[in-house]
Design an enzyme around this catalytic site. Structure first.
Site, mmCIF file in Angstrom:
data_model
loop_
_atom_site.group_PDB
_atom_site.id
_atom_site.type_symbol
_atom_site.label_atom_id
_atom_site.label_comp_id
_atom_site.label_asym_id
_atom_site.label_seq_id
_atom_site.Cartn_x
_atom_site.Cartn_y
_atom_site.Cartn_z
ATOM 1 N N LYS A 170 -13.134 32.787 42.800
ATOM 2 C CA LYS A 170 -14.061 32.079 43.694
ATOM 3 C C LYS A 170 -15.114 33.036 44.240
ATOM 4 O O LYS A 170 -16.281 32.661 44.400
ATOM 5 C CB LYS A 170 -13.269 31.395 44.813
ATOM 6 C CG LYS A 170 -12.374 30.269 44.302
ATOM 7 C CD LYS A 170 -13.207 29.090 43.837
ATOM 8 C CE LYS A 170 -12.699 28.413 42.609
ATOM 9 N NZ LYS A 170 -13.490 27.228 42.220
ATOM 10 N N TYR A 201 -6.555 33.632 42.039
ATOM 11 C CA TYR A 201 -7.524 32.550 42.245
ATOM 12 C C TYR A 201 -8.718 32.996 43.102
ATOM 13 O O TYR A 201 -9.868 32.736 42.747
ATOM 14 C CB TYR A 201 -6.805 31.379 42.908
ATOM 15 C CG TYR A 201 -7.674 30.232 43.395
ATOM 16 C CD1 TYR A 201 -8.135 29.259 42.507
ATOM 17 C CD2 TYR A 201 -8.013 30.112 44.746
ATOM 18 C CE1 TYR A 201 -8.908 28.189 42.967
ATOM 19 C CE2 TYR A 201 -8.782 29.045 45.203
ATOM 20 C CZ TYR A 201 -9.228 28.094 44.306
ATOM 21 O OH TYR A 201 -9.985 27.034 44.747
ATOM 22 N N THR A 261 -10.058 23.508 53.028
ATOM 23 C CA THR A 261 -8.913 22.825 52.400
ATOM 24 C C THR A 261 -9.210 21.337 52.306
ATOM 25 O O THR A 261 -9.318 20.641 53.320
ATOM 26 C CB THR A 261 -7.621 23.084 53.192
ATOM 27 O OG1 THR A 261 -7.397 24.490 53.223
ATOM 28 C CG2 THR A 261 -6.438 22.415 52.517
ATOM 29 N N SER A 277 -12.877 14.275 36.504
ATOM 30 C CA SER A 277 -11.959 13.144 36.337
ATOM 31 C C SER A 277 -11.138 12.883 37.593
ATOM 32 O O SER A 277 -10.456 11.873 37.689
ATOM 33 C CB SER A 277 -11.018 13.400 35.155
ATOM 34 O OG SER A 277 -10.289 14.596 35.364
ATOM 35 N N SER A 287 -15.582 28.514 47.115
ATOM 36 C CA SER A 287 -14.522 28.208 48.084
ATOM 37 C C SER A 287 -14.640 29.101 49.308
ATOM 38 O O SER A 287 -15.166 30.219 49.230
ATOM 39 C CB SER A 287 -13.154 28.448 47.436
ATOM 40 O OG SER A 287 -12.118 28.332 48.383
ATOM 41 N N GLY A 311 -15.159 19.063 35.419
ATOM 42 C CA GLY A 311 -13.926 18.737 36.139
ATOM 43 C C GLY A 311 -14.106 17.534 37.039
ATOM 44 O O GLY A 311 -13.772 17.567 38.220
ATOM 45 N N ASN A 371 -3.772 20.864 45.599
ATOM 46 C CA ASN A 371 -2.932 21.430 46.665
ATOM 47 C C ASN A 371 -1.865 20.450 47.167
ATOM 48 O O ASN A 371 -1.285 20.657 48.229
ATOM 49 C CB ASN A 371 -3.807 21.922 47.833
ATOM 50 C CG ASN A 371 -4.817 20.893 48.264
ATOM 51 O OD1 ASN A 371 -4.574 19.693 48.125
ATOM 52 N ND2 ASN A 371 -5.940 21.336 48.797
ATOM 53 N N ASP A 386 -12.198 21.443 27.239
ATOM 54 C CA ASP A 386 -11.591 22.469 28.097
ATOM 55 C C ASP A 386 -12.643 23.554 28.363
ATOM 56 O O ASP A 386 -13.102 24.220 27.416
ATOM 57 C CB ASP A 386 -10.373 23.042 27.360
ATOM 58 C CG ASP A 386 -9.618 24.068 28.180
ATOM 59 O OD1 ASP A 386 -10.225 24.699 29.069
ATOM 60 O OD2 ASP A 386 -8.422 24.248 27.917
HETATM 61 N N1 NDP Z 1 -9.173 21.149 47.037
HETATM 62 C C1 NDP Z 1 -9.507 22.221 47.729
HETATM 63 O O1 NDP Z 1 -8.966 22.478 48.827
HETATM 64 C C2 NDP Z 1 -10.552 23.141 47.233
HETATM 65 C C3 NDP Z 1 -11.029 23.106 45.946
HETATM 66 N N2 NDP Z 1 -11.998 23.991 45.548
HETATM 67 C C4 NDP Z 1 -12.510 23.980 44.191
HETATM 68 O O2 NDP Z 1 -13.015 22.705 43.878
HETATM 69 C C5 NDP Z 1 -12.891 22.464 42.476
HETATM 70 C C6 NDP Z 1 -12.255 21.110 42.260
HETATM 71 O O3 NDP Z 1 -10.941 21.148 42.806
HETATM 72 P P1 NDP Z 1 -10.126 19.855 43.226
HETATM 73 O O4 NDP Z 1 -10.972 18.658 43.126
HETATM 74 O O5 NDP Z 1 -9.471 20.171 44.490
HETATM 75 O O6 NDP Z 1 -9.013 19.856 42.084
HETATM 76 P P2 NDP Z 1 -8.322 18.671 41.252
HETATM 77 O O7 NDP Z 1 -7.105 19.277 40.675
HETATM 78 O O8 NDP Z 1 -8.210 17.444 42.077
HETATM 79 O O9 NDP Z 1 -9.374 18.380 40.095
HETATM 80 C C7 NDP Z 1 -9.655 19.357 39.145
HETATM 81 C C8 NDP Z 1 -10.583 18.797 38.105
HETATM 82 O O10 NDP Z 1 -10.881 19.861 37.186
HETATM 83 C C9 NDP Z 1 -10.565 19.424 35.881
HETATM 84 N N3 NDP Z 1 -10.115 20.547 35.062
HETATM 85 C C10 NDP Z 1 -9.046 21.351 35.262
HETATM 86 N N4 NDP Z 1 -8.964 22.265 34.289
HETATM 87 C C11 NDP Z 1 -10.004 22.010 33.454
HETATM 88 C C12 NDP Z 1 -10.449 22.607 32.258
HETATM 89 N N5 NDP Z 1 -9.811 23.650 31.702
HETATM 90 N N6 NDP Z 1 -11.561 22.101 31.663
HETATM 91 C C13 NDP Z 1 -12.201 21.046 32.197
HETATM 92 N N7 NDP Z 1 -11.818 20.428 33.339
HETATM 93 C C14 NDP Z 1 -10.733 20.920 33.949
HETATM 94 C C15 NDP Z 1 -9.500 18.358 36.032
HETATM 95 O O11 NDP Z 1 -9.570 17.485 34.922
HETATM 96 P P3 NDP Z 1 -8.354 17.210 33.933
HETATM 97 O O12 NDP Z 1 -7.176 16.799 34.779
HETATM 98 O O13 NDP Z 1 -8.887 16.097 33.078
HETATM 99 O O14 NDP Z 1 -8.095 18.464 33.210
HETATM 100 C C16 NDP Z 1 -9.976 17.672 37.311
HETATM 101 O O15 NDP Z 1 -10.965 16.721 37.014
HETATM 102 C C17 NDP Z 1 -12.089 23.638 41.914
HETATM 103 O O16 NDP Z 1 -12.955 24.570 41.330
HETATM 104 C C18 NDP Z 1 -11.437 24.240 43.147
HETATM 105 O O17 NDP Z 1 -11.188 25.614 43.004
HETATM 106 C C19 NDP Z 1 -12.530 24.906 46.393
HETATM 107 C C20 NDP Z 1 -12.084 24.974 47.667
HETATM 108 C C21 NDP Z 1 -11.066 24.113 48.185
HETATM 109 C C1 LIG Z 2 -6.098 24.907 46.452
HETATM 110 C C2 LIG Z 2 -6.145 25.368 47.861
HETATM 111 O O1 LIG Z 2 -5.527 24.467 48.712
HETATM 112 C C3 LIG Z 2 -7.547 25.466 48.326
HETATM 113 O O2 LIG Z 2 -8.326 26.088 47.352
HETATM 114 C C4 LIG Z 2 -9.255 26.756 47.955
HETATM 115 O O3 LIG Z 2 -10.151 27.304 47.376
HETATM 116 C C5 LIG Z 2 -9.076 26.715 49.431
HETATM 117 O O4 LIG Z 2 -9.239 27.947 49.990
HETATM 118 C C6 LIG Z 2 -7.701 26.238 49.595
HETATM 119 O O5 LIG Z 2 -6.815 27.334 49.629
#
Ligand code: NDP
Ligand SMILES: C[C@H](O)[C@@H]1OC(=O)[C@H](O)[C@@H]1O
Length: 253
Positions: A160, A156, A188, A14, A143, A12, A194, A63
């Site tokens: 986590k 979700y 967050t 990108s 998370s 993930g 989000n 995926d």
């Molecule tokens: N942002 C936040 O507040 C928080 C995020 N997290 C965790 O951090 C991680 C990254 O999140 P975040 O950067 O915020 O999210 P984004 O939506 O910004 O990025 C998600 C990434 O995951 C990829 N992705 C989604 N589905 C798939 C799939 N089925 N197979 C392969 N790649 C996939 C997307 O690529 P593509 O678009 O090419 O599918 C993209 O590169 C997640 O696991 C999230 O739960 C944890 C805590 C807080």
């Molecule tokens: C996507 C949410 O904003 C984000 O994801 C998490 O895992 C954090 O707890 C936030 O709720």
């Protein structure tokens, strides 16, 4: 450089946290293989940034909810760079939805991407590390939600918590191979995941108000903690978790 000569795989990558972490690892000396599912332009842009740092990068589409993606990702990364030193399980989705009418498909998709996908990815990376015979580091982007709930995240938050539980168990299973397995607990962080949720100004202000460091997180805030867990600086750390939340979790009153 903390990751000089190491090969890092990030799922993930990108966009968001995965992309920042991939580029951050390259800045610390690593060659990086990126997984992504849809965003070809984002993945290619991340590779270009890695190459601009003088490192090698490769983007591999797949995926993570399909178990076959895991073995293919690791095999193609090994073909490109020869080995896997660090594996960052980052890919995840969070389609906010109420509990009482949660669509079955939304629940199942979230489980399959965030947890099932992680299981098979971690297994594939671990098998490669065991074959290499000289250890490794596996990092899960869990998370703060592993510790606390969310009204619109009932599908979700269990993924986590499950991801951290997976790290704890594989830390035991893989310790004999000197493969360390740890979780990061972001709070967050401002990303696409989000964007819609935080477009609600009232909610955004509430979330900001909970954070002792006074701001929501940026994807780059995860780079230092990831590099630490990836590098030999954390050589005796396994089965652990690190909150990266600006202090939000401890701020009860
Ligand atoms: N942002 C936040 O507040 C928080 C995020 N997290 C965790 O951090 C991680 C990254 O999140 P975040 O950067 O915020 O999210 P984004 O939506 O910004 O990025 C998600 C990434 O995951 C990829 N992705 C989604 N589905 C798939 C799939 N089925 N197979 C392969 N790649 C996939 C997307 O690529 P593509 O678009 O090419 O599918 C993209 O590169 C997640 O696991 C999230 O739960 C944890 C805590 C807080
Ligand atoms: C996507 C949410 O904003 C984000 O994801 C998490 O895992 C954090 O707890 C936030 O709720």
């Amino acid at each position: 450089m903390l990751l000089e000569g190491k090969t890092v795989l990030v799922t993930g990558a990108s966009a968001g946290i995965g992309r920042a972490v991939a580029i951050g690892c390259a800045a610390h000396g690593a060659n990086v293989a990126l997984n992504f599912s849809r965003d070809v332009a984002g993945a290619n842009a991340a590779v270009a940034e890695i190459e601009a740092l003088g490192r090698k990068g490769i983007a591999i589409q797949g995926d993570v909810s399909d178990p076959a993606t895991a073995t293919a990702f690791v095999a193609q990364a090994v073909e490109a760079f020869g080995r896997v030193d660090v594996f960052v399980n980052n890919a995840g989705i969070c389609p906010f939805h109420a509990f009482l009418d949660m669509p079955v498909e939304t629940f199942e998709r979230t489980m399959r991407v965030n947890l099932h996908g992680a299981y098979f990815m971690v297994q594939a990376a671990a098998n490669q590390m065991v074959k290499q015979g000289d250890g490794g580091s596996i990092i899960a982007m869990s998370s703060i939600s592993a510790l606390v709930g969310g009204e619109y995240q009932t599908h979700y938050t269990p993924t986590k918590a499950g991801l951290h539980s997976l790290m704890q168990s594989v830390a035991i299973a893989l310790g004999k191979h000197n493969i360390r397995c740890n979780s990061l607990f972001p709070g967050t962080i401002l990303t696409d995941i989000n964007k819609d949720d935080l477009a609600d100004q009232e909610k955004r202000s509430y979330m900001e108000g909970r954070i002792p460091l006074g701001r929501l997180g940026q994807p780059e805030d995860l780079v230092g903690p990831t590099v630490f867990l990836a590098s030999d600086l954390s050589q005796y750390v396994t089965g652990a978790s690190l909150l990266v939340d600006g202090g939000a979790y401890v701020n009860l009153q």
